[in-house]
Design a protein around this motif. Structure first.
Motif, short mmCIF file in Angstrom:
data_model
loop_
_atom_site.label_atom_id
_atom_site.label_comp_id
_atom_site.label_asym_id
_atom_site.label_seq_id
_atom_site.Cartn_x
_atom_site.Cartn_y
_atom_site.Cartn_z
N GLU A 177 0.83 -1.20 0.00
CA GLU A 177 0.00 0.00 0.00
C GLU A 177 0.86 1.26 0.00
OE1 GLU A 177 -3.15 2.44 -0.30
OE2 GLU A 177 -3.09 0.27 -0.59
N ALA A 178 1.99 1.21 0.68
CA ALA A 178 2.90 2.37 0.69
C ALA A 178 3.44 2.66 -0.70
CB ALA A 178 4.05 2.12 1.67
N VAL A 179 3.76 1.62 -1.48
CA VAL A 179 4.22 1.85 -2.85
C VAL A 179 3.09 2.43 -3.70
CG1 VAL A 179 5.36 0.86 -4.87
CG2 VAL A 179 5.78 -0.13 -2.62
N ARG A 180 1.90 1.87 -3.55
CA ARG A 180 0.75 2.30 -4.35
C ARG A 180 0.42 3.78 -4.13
NH1 ARG A 180 -3.47 -1.44 -5.69
NH2 ARG A 180 -4.94 -0.10 -4.60
N LYS A 181 0.70 4.29 -2.95
CA LYS A 181 0.40 5.69 -2.67
C LYS A 181 1.29 6.63 -3.46
CE LYS A 181 -1.61 5.17 1.93
NZ LYS A 181 -1.47 5.45 3.38
N GLY A 182 2.49 6.18 -3.83
CA GLY A 182 3.37 6.95 -4.69
C GLY A 182 3.88 8.23 -4.03
N GLY A 183 4.31 9.17 -4.87
CA GLY A 183 4.82 10.45 -4.39
C GLY A 183 6.29 10.44 -4.04
N TYR A 184 7.02 9.39 -4.42
CA TYR A 184 8.42 9.28 -4.02
C TYR A 184 9.33 10.08 -4.94
CZ TYR A 184 6.60 5.61 -1.10
OH TYR A 184 5.86 4.92 -0.15
N GLN A 185 10.32 10.71 -4.34
CA GLN A 185 11.36 11.43 -5.07
C GLN A 185 12.71 11.00 -4.53
OE1 GLN A 185 9.62 15.48 -4.29
NE2 GLN A 185 10.05 15.75 -6.47
N GLY A 186 13.70 11.02 -5.39
CA GLY A 186 15.03 10.61 -4.97
C GLY A 186 16.04 11.01 -6.01
#
Length: 426
Positions: A354-363
């Motif tokens: 579920e954490a991956v599905r929420k998205g919004g990651y930057q790096g």
């Protein structure tokens, strides 16, 4: 006596029904009282399959050790929610049959929490159904196959690399704009890697825009027939969807045949340090090679991510030779730690997905990550690079596109800098 026996039978039957009811209640809630595989109060154990040996080991054998080095760095800085990360790395030799064996071992015997960054289109495709059936999070597959982006069929699987059709479109867009009128040919691996890349190329150039098409299999290192066919066809630009060993074989074979096209290469097989090691004294043949990447360039010492990863490499990876595979492995590790932080201290396989599905990651990536409930494909674009003076450098803007018929657009959002201590926070 018969009355006593009947009372005993009633009591026994009642106990049996109560126990059966309790058992059914436990089955109705699979998580009731069950430990999370691979997770304790002090540790998270994840696993991967990698070609540490075999036809794809050139360069790729460095990826998982780099990820582990980043995890060791995170562990030295307190871990994730107080837990240390353990990474089980097993060799599959880029052999699909071996992949199935070792992944079953990781899941059924080692009881890993998740499979992280399993490498290869032909290898990982064979374990998708097994991982789905066992509800194992299958994160950031090291391949750009569109197989990983099937949220309805494989809800726990997510890609990492730009998919090969996206990449093919960006490479072909450059050929169309910068090398107009040249005769274009294509060499691809004989699986979804090559087929998806060719689909992207043809979306931009059209089927008639590719003068000759050839494939290779990793079990046959003789590419002279394919390269000879390109020379005979008068190819001026050759687009390669190749792993590093076959990029080097193609370039070296072309030189022996006195064939000098413009090489345009998938990010999968375009890392300059890896190719230079393969070609040795003939590394000068790589001059002018066009590639694509979506992570910081390994030689950019001014980039803060390269500075961080260089430090991690020195402290936790034995000072191994630093190249694009090292950057890739550490970028995967960073993203996985971000996701673990977002999943929270009460970690379950479901909360991780579920954490991956929420998205919004930057790096560190120069292109956008596209994770959502309906998109499991990973990075959505990349930037072109060129080998000049023995160095690989970016040029031009970053591009993004889709795997369908959408345009190739410029992507202007710059990557974010790393956190001060190099570890993402919750």
């Amino acid at each position: 006596m018969r009355s006593t026996a009947r009372r005993g039978l009633v009591i026994a039957t009642t106990l049996t029904l109560l126990l059966t009811s309790a058992a059914c209640g436990a089955d109705d809630d699979p998580g009731a009282g069950a430990a999370v595989p691979g997770v304790t109060d002090t540790e998270i154990v994840v696993g991967t399959h990698m070609p540490l040996t075999g036809p794809a080991s050139a360069g790729y054998s460095k990826i998982a050790p780099a990820t582990k080095a980043y995890f060791d760095y995170v562990n030295a800085n307190g871990g994730v929610h107080g837990r240390k990360l353990t990474y089980k790395i097993v060799d599959d030799g880029y052999n699909p049959a071996t992949t199935q064996q070792v992944v079953r071992q990781l899941v059924l015997q080692d009881k890993v929490f998740a499979i992280l960054n399993g490498l290869g289109t032909p290898t990982h495709t064979g374990v998708l159904d097994f991982l789905h059936t066992n509800r194992v999070p299958d994160l950031f597959v090291a391949s750009g196959s569109r197989n990983w982006d099937q949220p309805d069929r494989y809800p726990n699987t997510f890609g990492f690399n730009p998919d090969y059709t996206v990449e093919g479109k960006i490479l072909a867009n450059h050929v169309k704009s910068a090398l107009p009128g040249r005769k274009v040919c294509f060499l691809g691996q004989d699986d979804d890697f090559g087929r998806d890349a060719l689909a992207g190329v043809e979306k931009v150039l059209g089927a008639d825009g590719v003068a000759a098409r050839q494939t290779y299999v990793t079990s046959n290192t003789n590419v002279a027939p394919q390269i000879g066919a390109f020379k005979a066809a008068g190819c001026e630009v050759v687009i390669l969807a190749t792993v590093p060993g076959f990029t080097a074989l193609s370039v070296g074979t072309a030189a022996r045949l006195d064939f000098k096209p413009q090489w345009v290469v998938s990010n999968v097989g375009a890392d300059l340090p890896t190719l230079s090691r393969q070609l040795g004294d003939a590394a000068g043949l790589l001059e002018g090679l066009i590639g694509l990447n979506y992570l910081p360039m390994q030689g950019d010492s001014d980039d803060p991510w390269i500075q961080l990863f260089t430090k991690v490499n020195a402290e936790h990876n034995g000072g191994a030779e630093f190249d694009g595979n090292t950057v890739y492995g550490m970028a995967v590790g960073y993203l996985f730690v971000q996701v673990l932080q977002a999943a929270g201290k009460d970690l379950t396989r479901e909360s991780l997905v579920e954490a991956v599905r929420k998205g919004g990651y930057q790096g560190p990536g120069v292109a956008p990550l596209r994770f959502s409930a309906t998109d499991h494909s990973g990075y959505g674009g990349g930037r072109l690079s060129r080998v000049e003076g023995g160095e690989q450098r970016y040029f031009g803007p970053t591009y993004e596109t889709d795997e369908a018929d959408g345009p190739v657009n410029e992507y202007a959002t710059p990557p974010v800098p790393p956190p001060a201590n190099g570890v993402p926070s919750a």
